[in-house]
Design a protein around this motif. Structure first.
Motif, PDB file in Angstrom:
ATOM      1  N   GLY A 114       0.939  -1.134  -0.196  1.00 18.47           N
ATOM      2  CA  GLY A 114       0.091   0.083  -0.119  1.00 18.47           C
ATOM      3  C   GLY A 114       0.877   1.354   0.121  1.00 18.47           C
ATOM      4  N   VAL A 115       0.321   2.476   0.294  1.00 18.01           N
ATOM      5  CA  VAL A 115       0.922   3.574   0.255  1.00 18.01           C
ATOM      6  C   VAL A 115       2.295   3.626   1.111  1.00 18.01           C
ATOM      7  CG1 VAL A 115       0.900   6.334   0.706  1.00 18.01           C
ATOM      8  CG2 VAL A 115      -1.273   4.810  -0.020  1.00 18.01           C
ATOM      9  N   GLY A 116       3.403   3.930   0.598  1.00 17.86           N
ATOM     10  CA  GLY A 116       4.620   3.797   1.087  1.00 17.86           C
ATOM     11  C   GLY A 116       5.204   2.685   1.473  1.00 17.86           C
ATOM     12  N   GLN A 117       4.596   1.600   1.231  1.00 20.84           N
ATOM     13  CA  GLN A 117       4.619   0.199   1.662  1.00 20.84           C
ATOM     14  C   GLN A 117       5.070   0.293   3.348  1.00 20.84           C
ATOM     15  OE1 GLN A 117       3.843  -1.689  -0.482  1.00 20.84           O
ATOM     16  NE2 GLN A 117       5.331  -2.032  -1.966  1.00 20.84           N
ATOM     17  N   VAL A 118       4.388   1.003   3.887  1.00 21.77           N
ATOM     18  CA  VAL A 118       4.333   1.065   5.448  1.00 21.77           C
ATOM     19  C   VAL A 118       4.136   0.020   6.164  1.00 21.77           C
ATOM     20  CG1 VAL A 118       3.778   2.571   7.392  1.00 21.77           C
ATOM     21  CG2 VAL A 118       4.127   3.882   5.273  1.00 21.77           C
ATOM     22  N   GLY A 119       2.845  -0.359   5.743  1.00 20.22           N
ATOM     23  CA  GLY A 119       2.331  -1.577   6.460  1.00 20.22           C
ATOM     24  C   GLY A 119       3.112  -2.727   6.371  1.00 20.22           C
ATOM     25  N   LYS A 120       3.420  -3.024   5.126  1.00 19.38           N
ATOM     26  CA  LYS A 120       4.164  -4.064   4.690  1.00 19.38           C
ATOM     27  C   LYS A 120       5.668  -4.112   5.318  1.00 19.38           C
ATOM     28  CE  LYS A 120       6.494  -5.702   0.200  1.00 19.38           C
ATOM     29  NZ  LYS A 120       5.661  -7.112  -0.062  1.00 19.38           N
ATOM     30  N   LEU A 121       6.379  -3.170   5.411  1.00 20.03           N
ATOM     31  CA  LEU A 121       7.744  -2.776   6.091  1.00 20.03           C
ATOM     32  C   LEU A 121       7.644  -3.301   7.650  1.00 20.03           C
ATOM     33  CD1 LEU A 121       9.195   0.583   4.770  1.00 20.03           C
ATOM     34  CD2 LEU A 121      10.040  -1.541   4.389  1.00 20.03           C
ATOM     35  N   VAL A 122       6.559  -2.612   8.247  1.00 20.79           N
ATOM     36  CA  VAL A 122       6.276  -3.048   9.550  1.00 20.79           C
ATOM     37  C   VAL A 122       6.008  -4.460   9.878  1.00 20.79           C
ATOM     38  CG1 VAL A 122       4.780  -2.584  11.721  1.00 20.79           C
ATOM     39  CG2 VAL A 122       5.375  -0.704   9.860  1.00 20.79           C
ATOM     40  N   ALA A 123       5.039  -4.891   9.183  1.00 18.26           N
ATOM     41  CA  ALA A 123       4.833  -6.514   9.402  1.00 18.26           C
ATOM     42  C   ALA A 123       5.876  -7.315   9.021  1.00 18.26           C
ATOM     43  CB  ALA A 123       3.516  -6.895   8.628  1.00 18.26           C
ATOM     44  N   GLU A 124       6.556  -7.401   7.854  1.00 13.91           N
ATOM     45  CA  GLU A 124       7.686  -8.136   7.560  1.00 13.91           C
ATOM     46  C   GLU A 124       8.858  -7.932   8.702  1.00 13.91           C
ATOM     47  OE1 GLU A 124       8.545  -7.377   3.480  1.00 13.91           O
ATOM     48  OE2 GLU A 124       6.705  -8.312   2.681  1.00 13.91           O
ATOM     49  N   HIS A 125       8.976  -6.547   9.045  1.00 12.89           N
ATOM     50  CA  HIS A 125      10.043  -6.580  10.050  1.00 12.89           C
ATOM     51  C   HIS A 125       9.692  -7.264  11.392  1.00 12.89           C
ATOM     52  CE1 HIS A 125      13.210  -4.717  12.836  1.00 12.89           C
ATOM     53  NE2 HIS A 125      12.021  -4.627  13.512  1.00 12.89           N
ATOM     54  N   MET A 126       8.442  -7.268  11.839  1.00 14.34           N
ATOM     55  CA  MET A 126       8.112  -7.988  12.874  1.00 14.34           C
ATOM     56  C   MET A 126       8.330  -9.603  12.759  1.00 14.34           C
ATOM     57  SD  MET A 126       4.597  -6.074  13.893  1.00 14.34           S
ATOM     58  CE  MET A 126       4.550  -6.834  15.856  1.00 14.34           C
ATOM     59  N   ILE A 127       7.937 -10.203  11.495  1.00 13.26           N
ATOM     60  CA  ILE A 127       7.862 -11.509  11.515  1.00 13.26           C
ATOM     61  C   ILE A 127       9.482 -11.864  11.331  1.00 13.26           C
ATOM     62  CG2 ILE A 127       7.844 -13.172   9.252  1.00 13.26           C
ATOM     63  CD1 ILE A 127       5.265 -11.852   8.379  1.00 13.26           C
ATOM     64  N   GLU A 128      10.382 -11.050  10.852  1.00 18.70           N
ATOM     65  CA  GLU A 128      11.624 -11.751  10.902  1.00 18.70           C
ATOM     66  C   GLU A 128      12.192 -11.259  12.434  1.00 18.70           C
ATOM     67  OE1 GLU A 128      14.016 -10.397   7.701  1.00 18.70           O
ATOM     68  OE2 GLU A 128      15.885 -10.133   8.946  1.00 18.70           O
ATOM     69  N   GLU A 129      11.768 -10.243  12.870  1.00 16.54           N
ATOM     70  CA  GLU A 129      12.441 -10.198  14.444  1.00 16.54           C
ATOM     71  C   GLU A 129      11.795 -11.408  15.405  1.00 16.54           C
ATOM     72  OE1 GLU A 129      14.381  -8.000  16.027  1.00 16.54           O
ATOM     73  OE2 GLU A 129      14.969  -7.481  13.938  1.00 16.54           O
ATOM     74  N   LEU A 130      10.510 -11.785  15.267  1.00 16.60           N
ATOM     75  CA  LEU A 130      10.040 -12.815  15.896  1.00 16.60           C
ATOM     76  C   LEU A 130      10.179 -14.076  15.475  1.00 16.60           C
ATOM     77  CD1 LEU A 130       6.589 -10.898  16.617  1.00 16.60           C
ATOM     78  CD2 LEU A 130       8.334 -11.183  18.308  1.00 16.60           C
ATOM     79  N   GLY A 131      10.647 -14.395  14.383  1.00 16.70           N
ATOM     80  CA  GLY A 131      10.943 -15.529  13.686  1.00 16.70           C
ATOM     81  C   GLY A 131       9.446 -16.269  13.384  1.00 16.70           C
ATOM     82  N   ALA A 132       8.474 -15.598  12.910  1.00 17.93           N
ATOM     83  CA  ALA A 132       7.357 -16.084  12.746  1.00 17.93           C
ATOM     84  C   ALA A 132       7.443 -17.198  11.694  1.00 17.93           C
ATOM     85  CB  ALA A 132       6.391 -15.268  12.319  1.00 17.93           C
ATOM     86  N   GLU A 133       6.490 -18.158  11.626  1.00 15.79           N
ATOM     87  CA  GLU A 133       6.530 -19.427  10.826  1.00 15.79           C
ATOM     88  C   GLU A 133       5.391 -19.493   9.738  1.00 15.79           C
ATOM     89  OE1 GLU A 133       5.261 -24.171  11.221  1.00 15.79           O
ATOM     90  OE2 GLU A 133       5.112 -22.864  12.905  1.00 15.79           O
ATOM     91  N   LYS A 134       5.738 -19.428   8.418  1.00 20.56           N
ATOM     92  CA  LYS A 134       4.898 -19.408   7.474  1.00 20.56           C
ATOM     93  C   LYS A 134       3.848 -20.612   7.530  1.00 20.56           C
ATOM     94  CE  LYS A 134       5.923 -19.376   3.038  1.00 20.56           C
ATOM     95  NZ  LYS A 134       6.359 -18.880   1.812  1.00 20.56           N
ATOM     96  N   ILE A 135       2.748 -20.339   7.607  1.00 19.34           N
ATOM     97  CA  ILE A 135       1.690 -21.450   7.598  1.00 19.34           C
ATOM     98  C   ILE A 135       0.646 -21.721   6.511  1.00 19.34           C
ATOM     99  CG2 ILE A 135       1.703 -21.720  10.168  1.00 19.34           C
ATOM    100  CD1 ILE A 135      -1.045 -20.436  10.175  1.00 19.34           C
ATOM    101  N   ALA A 136       0.658 -20.611   5.519  1.00 17.62           N
ATOM    102  CA  ALA A 136      -0.182 -20.720   4.426  1.00 17.62           C
ATOM    103  C   ALA A 136      -0.171 -19.727   3.435  1.00 17.62           C
ATOM    104  CB  ALA A 136      -1.884 -20.488   4.920  1.00 17.62           C
TER     105      ALA A 136
END
Lengths: 248, 248, 248, 248
Positions: B25-47
C-alpha cells in the motif's frame, strides 16, 4: 459472501406508498434532497445494503469508526402517505453491478408495497445559471401530465445521453414490475455540490407528493457544506504554505 | 481452479489472538512493519493465498525461480500473545476481488481464533514531514480510547477518502464477525518506500501489543532498500549513457 | 457457451514429452520461435481454444473467411522427442481470464503427459542492442543448471517486474501439477517484431531439446515480415498524399 | 435477474430465412441500412433483448418516457423471402458480454430457422472518399463467389484488425451452428454518421437478397439526420454565446 447483501435492522413489517431515491450523482442534487427530507420527516433507517460491486473502501465517521460503503433504506409516514427513501454513499463501479443493484433495490421496493418511485438527480448543463428548471422523465406516459402540472419540464432533446445509473434503471426495471416511476433532474453546472438545484427539485416534489417540507435547513446545510469545502481548501493552502517555508 | 486458494503448509492446528495485516500500500508502510516483525519474532509461514483476482504475474526470486504472486499467513507466539500476520505481494485488481479476498482472509482469522485485527498502512500527505503522526480508525467505538492512550491520532477530517483495500475491509467485514479491528496509518509522503513512517507505526504497535520489538534492523533494512533503489537508478543511467554513446 | 472451449480436431490419442508455448507478447519473440518450429517440424494441429476472455474479435484470413480469435495446440515427434506447441492469436484481456486460461492450457498439457514446459517470450529492454542475451526463469531450482549450461542468463535483478501472462503462469501453476517449467526470454527493444531475438531464443532451445532446427527460414520470414510492415507504411503514406492532393 | 433477457412480444411462431444485423458501429452504417429496411418493408418487432452487459443507462423517447437500452428483433416476409432483423441501441461493454450476447442472438436465429446471416457495418478508412467500396468477409469459403458477383470486394490486407463485436462474432459463432454468414462493410471516414456508405451497402444487399428496396428515404433520412446534428451544434453555439453575454 453474497454479491449484494441487504441487512434488515428490524423485524417489523413496513409499508411504503412511494420510494424516493437520492443516491450520489451529478451535483449531489438527489442526495441533498433525499437526505434533507429524511431529516425533516424524522425517517427511520430500516435496512443497509452493501455489495461487492461497491468501491472496496470503508468510510470513517467523525468518531473514528470505520464502516463499509453502503446504501440505506429509510421509512416514514406523514399524513396519509408512507414514504421509503433509498440514499447512501455509492453507486456501482461496473455496468453489471448497476443492473443487479437496481434489481435488488426493486426487490426492497416491492416488499414494501411501493406503487411509485421518484428518482432524483442533477442534470449537468456545464454552466452556472440563475433560473433552475427541473427536467423530467417517466416510465409510463400517463404520468407525464401529472409531472407537467407540478412544473416539471419535458424537453425534446434533453437529456440526450439518457439517464445513467440507479435513477434511470429504477424507472425502466420498475416498469417491468408494474411500479410507476418519475425521474426529477435539477439543472446544475455539474462542478459543485448544488443545494440551489436541490431546492428546485424539492419544490416540485412537495407539489407532487402533497408533502410540505420546509427547505430552510436545506439552504442552511448547503451554506454549511460550502463552509466545509472552504475550510478544507484553506487547510490545504496552509499546508502548501508550510511546505514552501521548508523550502524557502 | 478456485477463485481464491488457501494452501496450508502444515497440518498442525494454530491459534492466534491477534492478526496483523501488512499488505502492499501507500509507502509500503504496513508491509515494512509486518515483515520486520515477522523477521524479528521468527514467525512461521503456515499458509499461502493465491487468487485469480491477483495480477496475472509471477515473480522471480533471486535464484531465478518463478512463483505466483501470493499473500501469506505467518504465526508466532511471544510471551502470552499468539500473533498471526497477513503479508504478501499484492492486493486485488478489482472491487469484487477486494471484497471476496477480505472475506477469505477473515475465514483464516476466524479459524485461528483471532479476537483483534491490526491493519497497517500509510497515509499519503503529499509532502515530506519531520514529525510523523500515526492516524487511526477502529471498527468499534470502545477501541478508540485504547488507541489514543497508545498515541494514535483520531482526526475529524482524515482520512477524508476513507480507507481503500484490505486495511479497511478487514475492519468493517471483521466487525460483522465480532472481531475487533484497528487501522494504524503512518503519515508518509506517498512518493517513496517509507521506513521512517514504518518506524512510527511500529512504535505504536509495540505499545498496543505489549511486544517490545527492536527497530534497529527496520532502519537498517530501510537504508539498505534505499541503497538498492539508488543502485537501480545508477544502472539505468549507465545504460542510458551507453545508448547515447552508440548514437554519439 | 463455456467460458473456455477446447475443440479437439481429432479423436486420436496424442502424447507429448514437452510443451513449447509461444503466444503473442513483447516483440512477438515467443510467437516467432514457436511458429517457426511448427513449420520446420511439420507439426499437426490437434486442438483449437477459444474463450469469452479473448478479445471479441474475428480475424479474416487471406481468402476472406472469418474465424474466431483462437489459440492452438500442435504436436509432432522428432527422433525420440514428442513435442506439443501452444501458439495463437491472443492472450486474455482480464486477470481472471489469464489464470483460468493458463489452467485450461495445463489441463491439455497434463492430458498429453507433458513433463516439461518451455515458455518463450521477449524481454523488453527499451533499446536496440547488438548482442542478445536470453534471460531465464525456472519453476524448480534443479532446472537452473541445465538452463545455464545451455547459455541462459539468470540475472539477479531481471526481470524485475516478474513475468506477465501465460509464460509466467504456466510455470508456476505447472509446478503445482508437478510439471517442470522454464521461461526463455530473448532481449528485445520491445518496439518491433524481433526475429533477431527469436533467433537467439531458438539457438538456446536447440541446445536444451537436442533438436537441431534450421533457422534460415526464421530469418527469411523475419525479413519478409519487415517487408510487409514497410509496404503497409508506404500504402499509408500514398493514401495520405492522395488526401493531401484533394485538399491542395 | 438473468444476464441476458429476451422478451418475446408475441406468442406466434415466426420463421426467417435470413437474419440481417445492423447494431451500432463505425459510422452507424449497419444501423442505418437495417433500420431503413425495417421501415421500408414494414417489419414487425417480435422481441426485445436487454442485458446486464449493456451500458447501465436508460434512453428517453421524445414523449419523455424512459426505456432500457435494448436491442430488438424484427421480422417480415417479402415475396418468398422471410427476413429477421437484429437492430438496437447498444453493444456490450465487455469482451465476455460480446461473446455471450452473440451466442444469445444466435439462439434467436436458430429458433427462427435462419440459414444465412448478413452482418452490416462500416469500415473506417480515416478519410473522406468519393467512391465507396463495400468490403466483405464470409464464414464459409463457398460464399465468397456469391458475394463477389454482387459487387463485394475481398481485400488481401483489409480489414487488417479483423472485425470487432457482433458483426464478427455472429459470423464465426454462427458457422459453428451451421449458419452461413457474410459481413458487408461500407467504407466510411469513421468520423460521421454516414448514409452515403449505408447507401452502398444497401445496394449490394438488394442484389444479394433479390429484394428491391427503395433508397430514396434512406437518403432523405440521412439529410434529416445531418440537419439534426447541425441544429444541435447551433443550439450549443447559442448557449455558449448566451453564457458569454453573462460574463461580458
Amino acid at each position: 459472501m453474497d454479491d449484494i447483501r441487504i441487512k434488515k435492522l428490524t423485524d417489523k413489517d413496513y409499508h411504503a406508498d412511494i420510494l424516493i431515491e437520492g443516491l450520489p450523482g451529478v451535483g449531489q442534487v438527489g442526495k441533498l434532497v433525499a437526505e434533507h427530507m429524511i431529516e425533516e420527516l424524522g425517517a427511520e433507517k430500516i435496512a443497509e445494503i452493501t455489495s461487492i460491486f461497491f468501491p472496496p473502501q470503508v468510510l470513517i465517521d467523525e468518531t473514528g469508526v470505520a464502516r463499509l460503503s453502503c446504501n440505506e433504506i429509510y421509512v416514514v409516514s406523514k399524513d396519509d402517505l408512507s414514504i421509503a427513501f433509498l440514499v447512501g454513499d455509492v453507486q456501482s463501479g461496473s455496468p453489471e453491478g448497476h443492473y443487479l443493484l437496481a434489481d435488488a433495490y426493486l426487490d426492497v421496493a416491492e416488499e414494501l408495497g411501493v406503487k411509485r418511485i421518484y428518482t432524483l438527480g442533477g442534470y449537468g448543463t456545464g454552466h452556472l445559471q440563475d433560473e433552475i428548471q427541473v427536467l423530467g422523465a417517466v416510465n409510463n406516459s400517463d404520468l407525464r401530465e401529472t409531472a407537467e402540472t407540478a412544473g416539471v419540464i419535458f424537453s425534446h432533446d434533453e437529456p440526450g445521453g439518457g439517464i445513467i445509473g440507479a435513477s434511470g434503471l429504477l424507472l425502466s426495471l420498475g416498469a417491468e414490475r408494474g411500479i410507476e416511476g418519475m425521474c426529477l433532474m435539477g439543472e446544475t453546472s455539474g462542478y459543485i455540490v448544488d443545494p440551489k438545484s436541490a431546492h428546485a427539485v424539492l419544490g416540485i416534489l412537495n407539489v407532487l407528493t402533497g408533502l410540505d417540507i420546509d427547505d430552510t435547513k436545506l439552504e442552511e446545510r448547503a451554506v454549511e457544506m460550502e463552509g466545509i469545502v472552504e475550510k478544507i481548501r484553506e487547510l490545504e493552502n496552509a499546508k502548501a504554505d508550510e511546505e514552501l517555508s521548508y523550502i524557502g
